[in-house]
Motif scaffolding. Structure first.
Motif, short mmCIF file in Angstrom:
data_model
loop_
_atom_site.label_atom_id
_atom_site.label_comp_id
_atom_site.label_asym_id
_atom_site.label_seq_id
_atom_site.Cartn_x
_atom_site.Cartn_y
_atom_site.Cartn_z
N LEU A 20 57.51 30.29 54.34
CA LEU A 20 56.07 30.17 54.57
C LEU A 20 55.67 30.83 55.88
O LEU A 20 54.64 31.51 55.96
CB LEU A 20 55.66 28.69 54.60
N SER A 21 56.49 30.67 56.93
CA SER A 21 56.19 31.29 58.21
C SER A 21 56.14 32.81 58.09
O SER A 21 55.25 33.46 58.64
CB SER A 21 57.24 30.88 59.26
N ALA A 25 45.49 38.41 50.13
CA ALA A 25 46.72 37.77 49.67
C ALA A 25 47.12 38.27 48.28
O ALA A 25 48.32 38.39 47.99
CB ALA A 25 46.55 36.25 49.65
N VAL A 65 48.28 31.04 50.62
CA VAL A 65 46.94 31.51 50.95
C VAL A 65 46.08 31.60 49.70
O VAL A 65 44.92 31.17 49.68
CB VAL A 65 47.02 32.87 51.67
N TRP A 85 44.74 30.26 59.84
CA TRP A 85 46.12 30.33 59.36
C TRP A 85 47.15 30.24 60.47
O TRP A 85 48.30 29.88 60.24
CB TRP A 85 46.32 31.59 58.50
N ILE A 143 52.96 33.75 55.81
CA ILE A 143 51.71 33.52 56.54
C ILE A 143 51.60 34.50 57.70
O ILE A 143 50.51 34.99 58.02
CB ILE A 143 51.62 32.07 57.02
N PHE A 191 50.50 28.08 60.33
CA PHE A 191 51.75 28.74 60.72
C PHE A 191 52.48 27.89 61.76
O PHE A 191 53.70 27.72 61.69
CB PHE A 191 51.45 30.13 61.30
N GLY A 195 54.37 32.64 51.24
CA GLY A 195 53.21 32.56 52.11
C GLY A 195 51.94 33.07 51.45
O GLY A 195 50.87 32.46 51.57
#
Length: 450
Positions: free
Chosen positions: A24-25, A224, A200, A54, A28, A58, A196
């Motif tokens: 995810l990090s 996204a 979004v 975001w 994003i 994050f 990620g």
């Protein structure tokens, strides 16, 4: 349960939980780079608002990812002492590089990213955003390099014997660019970016469905969607290349992935099925000779089967490897189809009027996470019975002094603590989503939300 099984369950649980957050990090982080870059280029404040929004999510994923990642390093010493000694020189090099070049880069710029708005020039803040994103990418590089070395060892020699044996680096770059590392790094990056991007997509599809923050959400959704489409298609290429590498370097794993038992015969490519290991048979829907064609571009080319290997040298859970691998592939194809169909609706000008499609995107956030998890399960279970392929068996790698009761107690404790962490994470993310992207912007600027 014996010590080995409990130690494997505990590590599988902790790493699976940890692996929710770093992808995810990374994903994003890329979205933040794009939105802030568009803000600098266009001056449109909505892109700045998206970036600020975001960044908060994050920060949550980064923080819990660091906390859960540290635990695994302690597990190496407590539950896997023989393994730690064996790979210490290899992992020491890779993890030192991660700390110096990746985590250091990420953490250095994170403070500017979080607190630098209106304190540094816009281009400095953008550079910090890029630095945080690159740091998360580089962190993944060194972790995957270490894991890939376990799959395809290179650039080392063995020092010592028995329980005191250890692998020592002789060629650092051969270790880094071992036969599977590049394919696996690219594949991991792409899976992370998809995780990620679909988060979004999910959040902004939800906003549009509920009639909230419509204009700004349309911008975020389009960004996204482009990312999701590019990287879902890229997974086809990197996945095929990775499978070709498995065919060369880990033929027993490839055979388990498709339930292929015959020693040397054309192999089918299954869309779905069930493996009966005792009968050495797969019941399902497949393409005759399909695996042979993918590997050798010939439907009749022989593929090395599981019966070519001694029973003790092949994966014991063949059906599990088969299922996890096929779930990953199925989700990958579903993400491609969903992304391409959404692009088609965008081209027709009906993307945001198609409510059922937005509803699917609202819940599709779980799909890349599942694909990332089962992909790792297939890779790790397919490597068995080796913890370091062809060199160190898993049943020889755990700590000799640890007891099953010790591991069971810590496993229960981890289950409780990680469950609390997960609930808190969901609560905090949900709170940020409910507050919406204008929470910070409302302090200085008045925007309409529809």
């Amino acid at each position: 349960m014996d010590v080995e099984i409990l130690a494997r369950i505990q590590f599988a649980f902790t790493i699976a939980f940890h692996y929710i957050y770093p992808p995810l990090s990374i994903g994003i982080g890329l979205i933040m780079v794009l939105t802030e870059g568009l803000y600098l280029k266009t001056g449109n404040k909505e892109y700045e608002i998206l970036t600020r929004f975001w960044i908060k999510i994050f920060a949550l994923t980064f923080g819990i990812g660091v906390a859960t990642g540290i635990i695994m390093e302690f597990e190496f010493g407590t539950n896997w002492a023989v393994y730690s000694r064996y790979v210490g020189d290899i992992f020491g090099s890779a993890l030192a590089a991660e700390g110096l070049f990746a985590f250091g880069l990420e953490s250095t710029f994170l403070g500017v990213l979080l607190f630098g708005w209106n304190r540094v020039k816009p281009w400095v803040h953008f550079v910090s955003t890029v630095g945080v994103f690159l740091g998360s990418m580089f962190s993944a590089v060194w972790i995957v390099v270490a894991n890939s070395w376990q799959q395809t060892p290179a650039g080392f020699h063995i020092v010592g014997e028995g329980l005191m044996a250890r692998a020592e680096v002789t060629d650092f770059w051969a270790m880094v660019f071992n036969p599977s590392s590049v394919d696996r790094i690219i594949h991991t990056w792409q899976g992370a970016i998809l995780a990620g991007a679909f988060l979004v997509l999910s959040v902004h599809a939800y906003y549009i469905r509920k009639g909230r923050y419509i204009q700004i959400s349309k911008k975020a959704f389009k960004i996204a969607l482009v990312v999701a489409t590019i990287f879902s298609l890229g997974q086809l290429v990197s996945g095929h290349s990775s499978a070709d590498g498995v065919a060369v370097n880990q033929p027993a794993k490839l055979a388990a992935m498709e339930g292929h038992f015959e020693k040397s015969a054309p192999a089918d490519l299954y869309l779905l099925g069930w493996v009966d290991k005792d009968k050495q048979k797969v019941t399902g829907i497949g393409i005759p000779g399909g695996l042979s064609f993918l590997v050798h571009q010939d439907f009749k080319a022989p593929i090395t089967g599981l019966n070519s290997f001694p029973v003790e040298d092949r994966p014991s859970q063949v059906n599990a490897v088969f299922q996890f691998y096929h779930i990953m592939v199925a989700i990958g194809m579903a993400l491609i189809g969903l992304s391409l169909f959404a692009c088609f609706m965008w081209w027709r000008g009906k993307l945001f009027e198609t409510k059922w499609l937005l509803w699917i995107f609202s819940f599709a956030v779980i799909l890349p996470q599942i694909a990332n998890q089962v992909g790792w399960f297939a890779a790790e279970m397919g490597r068995q019975p080796w913890v370091v392929y062809g060199l160190l068996r898993t049943n020889k790698a755990f700590s000799q002094e640890v007891t099953s009761s010790h591991i069971l107690f810590s496993l229960i404790l981890f289950l409780v603590v990680y469950s609390i962490l997960f609930v808190l994470f969901i609560y905090m993310v949900n709170k940020k989503i409910k507050h919406g992207p204008y929470e910070e912007a409302e302090k200085t600027v008045n925007f309409t939300t529809v």
